[in-house]
Design a protein around this motif. Structure first.
Motif, short mmCIF file in Angstrom:
data_model
loop_
_atom_site.label_atom_id
_atom_site.label_comp_id
_atom_site.label_asym_id
_atom_site.label_seq_id
_atom_site.Cartn_x
_atom_site.Cartn_y
_atom_site.Cartn_z
N ARG A 186 36.92 46.14 43.54
CA ARG A 186 38.10 46.09 44.42
C ARG A 186 38.77 47.46 44.50
NH1 ARG A 186 43.18 42.37 42.76
NH2 ARG A 186 43.11 43.83 41.01
N ALA A 187 38.85 48.15 43.35
CA ALA A 187 39.47 49.48 43.34
C ALA A 187 38.69 50.45 44.22
CB ALA A 187 39.56 50.01 41.91
N ARG A 188 37.35 50.39 44.15
CA ARG A 188 36.55 51.30 44.96
C ARG A 188 36.67 50.97 46.45
NH1 ARG A 188 33.23 50.45 40.49
NH2 ARG A 188 31.91 48.91 41.55
N SER A 189 36.81 49.69 46.75
CA SER A 189 37.01 49.30 48.15
C SER A 189 38.34 49.82 48.67
CB SER A 189 36.93 47.78 48.29
OG SER A 189 35.66 47.29 47.92
N GLY A 209 44.99 58.94 48.45
CA GLY A 209 46.02 58.36 47.59
C GLY A 209 45.51 57.15 46.85
N ALA A 210 44.76 56.31 47.56
CA ALA A 210 44.21 55.12 46.93
C ALA A 210 43.16 55.50 45.89
CB ALA A 210 43.59 54.21 47.99
N VAL A 211 42.38 56.53 46.16
CA VAL A 211 41.39 56.99 45.19
C VAL A 211 42.08 57.38 43.89
CG1 VAL A 211 39.71 58.79 44.66
CG2 VAL A 211 39.74 57.74 46.93
N ALA A 212 43.13 58.18 43.99
CA ALA A 212 43.84 58.62 42.80
C ALA A 212 44.48 57.46 42.06
CB ALA A 212 44.92 59.64 43.19
N ALA A 213 44.98 56.49 42.80
CA ALA A 213 45.67 55.36 42.18
C ALA A 213 44.72 54.46 41.42
CB ALA A 213 46.43 54.55 43.24
N THR A 214 43.44 54.43 41.79
CA THR A 214 42.50 53.53 41.16
C THR A 214 41.53 54.22 40.22
OG1 THR A 214 41.00 53.74 43.05
CG2 THR A 214 42.58 51.94 43.12
N ALA A 215 41.50 55.53 40.19
CA ALA A 215 40.48 56.26 39.44
C ALA A 215 40.56 56.00 37.94
CB ALA A 215 40.60 57.76 39.71
N GLU A 232 37.46 32.68 41.85
CA GLU A 232 38.48 33.67 41.49
C GLU A 232 38.03 35.07 41.90
OE1 GLU A 232 42.02 35.32 39.70
OE2 GLU A 232 41.43 33.44 40.67
N ALA A 233 36.73 35.36 41.78
CA ALA A 233 36.22 36.66 42.21
C ALA A 233 36.44 36.86 43.71
CB ALA A 233 34.73 36.78 41.88
N CYS A 234 36.22 35.80 44.49
CA CYS A 234 36.48 35.89 45.93
C CYS A 234 37.95 36.16 46.21
CB CYS A 234 36.04 34.59 46.63
SG CYS A 234 34.25 34.39 46.76
N ARG A 235 38.82 35.51 45.44
CA ARG A 235 40.26 35.70 45.66
C ARG A 235 40.66 37.14 45.34
NH1 ARG A 235 44.95 36.16 43.33
NH2 ARG A 235 44.04 36.23 41.24
N LEU A 236 40.14 37.68 44.24
CA LEU A 236 40.49 39.05 43.86
C LEU A 236 39.98 40.07 44.88
CD1 LEU A 236 39.74 38.89 40.02
CD2 LEU A 236 41.99 39.11 41.08
N LEU A 237 38.78 39.82 45.41
CA LEU A 237 38.18 40.75 46.36
C LEU A 237 38.60 40.49 47.80
CD1 LEU A 237 34.58 40.80 44.87
CD2 LEU A 237 36.23 42.67 44.79
N GLN A 238 39.24 39.32 48.02
CA GLN A 238 39.66 38.90 49.37
C GLN A 238 38.45 38.86 50.31
OE1 GLN A 238 42.98 41.21 50.78
NE2 GLN A 238 44.30 40.60 49.09
N VAL A 239 37.40 38.18 49.85
CA VAL A 239 36.19 38.02 50.65
C VAL A 239 35.75 36.56 50.59
CG1 VAL A 239 35.44 40.39 50.25
CG2 VAL A 239 34.64 38.57 48.72
N LYS A 240 34.81 36.20 51.47
CA LYS A 240 34.22 34.87 51.44
C LYS A 240 33.07 34.85 50.43
CE LYS A 240 35.39 33.80 56.25
NZ LYS A 240 34.88 33.39 57.57
N ARG A 277 35.58 40.37 34.73
CA ARG A 277 36.79 40.68 35.51
C ARG A 277 36.92 42.17 35.76
NH1 ARG A 277 41.98 38.97 36.80
NH2 ARG A 277 41.66 36.88 35.97
N GLU A 278 36.62 42.99 34.77
CA GLU A 278 36.74 44.44 34.94
C GLU A 278 35.81 44.95 36.03
OE1 GLU A 278 36.17 46.38 31.25
OE2 GLU A 278 38.08 45.73 30.40
N GLU A 279 34.60 44.36 36.13
CA GLU A 279 33.68 44.80 37.17
C GLU A 279 34.19 44.39 38.55
OE1 GLU A 279 28.91 45.12 37.69
OE2 GLU A 279 29.68 43.14 37.23
#
Length: 451
Positions: A80-83, A90-96, A37-45, A73-75
């Motif tokens: 993902r938010a920092r990525s 705009g993305a920084v503000a949306a995830t901060a 599930e962590a891979c799915r959330l981060l979209q990584v292998k 999950r929060e971590e």
């Protein structure tokens, strides 16, 4: 470019006892996820996920007796938010505002793996020496740690605060809403303008007055339900113990001081952010603390202490305790007091309070029950407890009345709120985040007439 999903693994990660194993799309339970599930959330292998772990970007939680590990999950969502934030401002503000990038400069508290550090001093060390909450409050407010234990002269409760509290004071047998009592006292003591407060230089005196008022409010938890104002020159911890109707011995006073100190500040927690928002628009000090208290009362914070105490009071048999442990292991709800992103390997504040509770040789039965509960959950899923459990355990070990944990959290954190309100005033700007409008599907669509 869209990244490919990780390939289906032949061996599924084992779930903790009492929880169904993951399916093809990964497994998630409340505040925790497995590697799939962590891979799915981060979209990584999976290989990239393990690289994140080796670099210290993720801190998996080991499960006793199992190879599979869980991730908070929060971590994962914070990473993902920092990525996503690297895509642009705009993305920084949306995830901060979701444990993303820091949004405010502060010189008050730094969160470290060893716990919060108040103006360069580790909170755990301050609890040992000088061990007096008054010293820590003055450190937060002024940046100077006084030598020797500070003792403030007691201040009588002003009549406006007495009148406000009388209308909310609980009767015998009724639960006391401590956040509401604190808030009523704070707002009754205020009322002046921030200009008057600044010109008179009364913010430190006002902060002390608030803490003495909150000590008075603790009488609502005593068996007599007596509104007892502090008197004489004594440590604040002794005033609190007396208000609670407890013998104010050295052991109890030290325990209360430790709880107040460890909870005094924690950077930009939601209540602290509320206080800073209020301060940024010119609210006077008591109003800033009132705004923070309203936020702290939520069940995800000090309200969670009350929920733990209520459940603890209903546990009378070993079977009920086992059922409580099984329910927590099964649900792993985000509101439960286990796991915090600030400390992926465990909250040092909670650990210190739990050690303190275990050191109390003559513990009441409810304290032993709660400690067995904590041990049972950790043995099955390996997830460390949060501050709420540490506060409730310490209060139970010294047989303080129900509601004391939330009250001491609110009292201690008031010192931090005052410091943040004063710092925000010096910043000199409004805290006014923007909202990103997202039209709901079909919103604004016009119906075509068929007439």
């Amino acid at each position: 470019m869209t990244r490919k999903q990780p390939p289906t693994q032949s061996r599924q990660a084992a779930a903790p006892a009492g929880i169904a194993p993951p399916g093809a799309n990964g497994w998630s339970a409340g505040g925790f996820v497995d590697s799939r599930e962590a891979c799915r959330l981060l979209q990584v292998k999976a290989a990239t996920l393990y690289t994140y772990v080796s670099r210290g970007l993720l801190h998996p939680v080991a499960q006793p007796g199992r190879k599979a590990r869980l991730y908070l999950r929060e971590e994962v969502e914070g990473l993902r938010a920092r990525s996503q934030a690297r895509m642009g401002h705009g993305a920084v503000a949306a995830t901060a505002l979701r444990w993303g990038q820091p949004v405010i400069d502060t010189a008050i508290t730094e969160i470290t793996p060893a716990g919060p550090r108040y103006r360069g001093h580790l909170a755990a060390d301050l609890a040992g020496f000088p061990g007096a909450f008054e010293n820590v409050a003055e450190l937060l407010w002024t940046g100077v740690l006084p030598d020797g234990a500070s003792v403030w002269p007691a201040e009588p409760l002003a009549e406006p605060a007495r009148r406000a509290l009388r209308g909310l004071w609980p009767r015998a047998g009724e639960p006391a809403d401590m956040a509401r009592l604190f808030q009523a006292a704070a707002l009754a003591l205020g009322g002046g303008s921030v200009d008057e407060e600044v010109r008179s230089g009364s913010h430190i005196a006002g902060a002390r007055r608030l803490l003495f008022a909150f000590a008075t409010c603790c009488g609502a938890l005593s068996p007599q339900r007596r509104l007892r104002a502090p008197s004489g020159r004594k440590p604040l911890a002794v005033h609190v113990a007396e208000a609670l109707g407890m013998p104010a011995g050295e052991s109890l006073a030290r325990a209360i001081d430790t709880m107040l100190i460890l909870g005094a500040d924690h950077e930009l927690s939601p209540p602290t952010f509320s206080a800073r928002v209020a301060a940024s628009v010119g609210a006077e000090l008591h109003a800033c603390v009132g705004a923070a208290l309203a936020t702290l009362s939520g069940t995800g914070l000090a309200g969670g202490c009350d929920r733990i105490e209520q459940t603890l009071a209903s546990i009378q048999t070993r079977a009920q305790l086992d059922a409580w442990i099984a329910r927590v292991v099964q649900q792993r709800a985000r509101s439960l007091p286990f796991g915090i992103e600030s400390y992926p390997q465990g909250d040092p504040r909670a650990a210190q309070l739990l050690r303190m509770a275990r050191s109390q040789s003559r513990r009441p039965r409810r304290a032993d029950t709660l400690l067995r509960f904590v041990d049972g959950v950790q043995a099955r899923v390996g997830v460390p407890p949060r501050l709420e459990l540490g506060l409730v355990a310490a209060c139970a070990a010294w047989d303080l009345p129900a509601g004391s944990a939330a009250a001491l959290w609110g009292m201690g954190r008031t010192a931090g709120w005052v410091a943040h309100a004063l710092e925000q005033r010096m910043n000199g700007f409004f805290l006014r985040p923007r909202g990103l409008f997202q039209a709901a599907p079909g919103e604004g669509a016009m119906l075509e007439s068929k007439a």
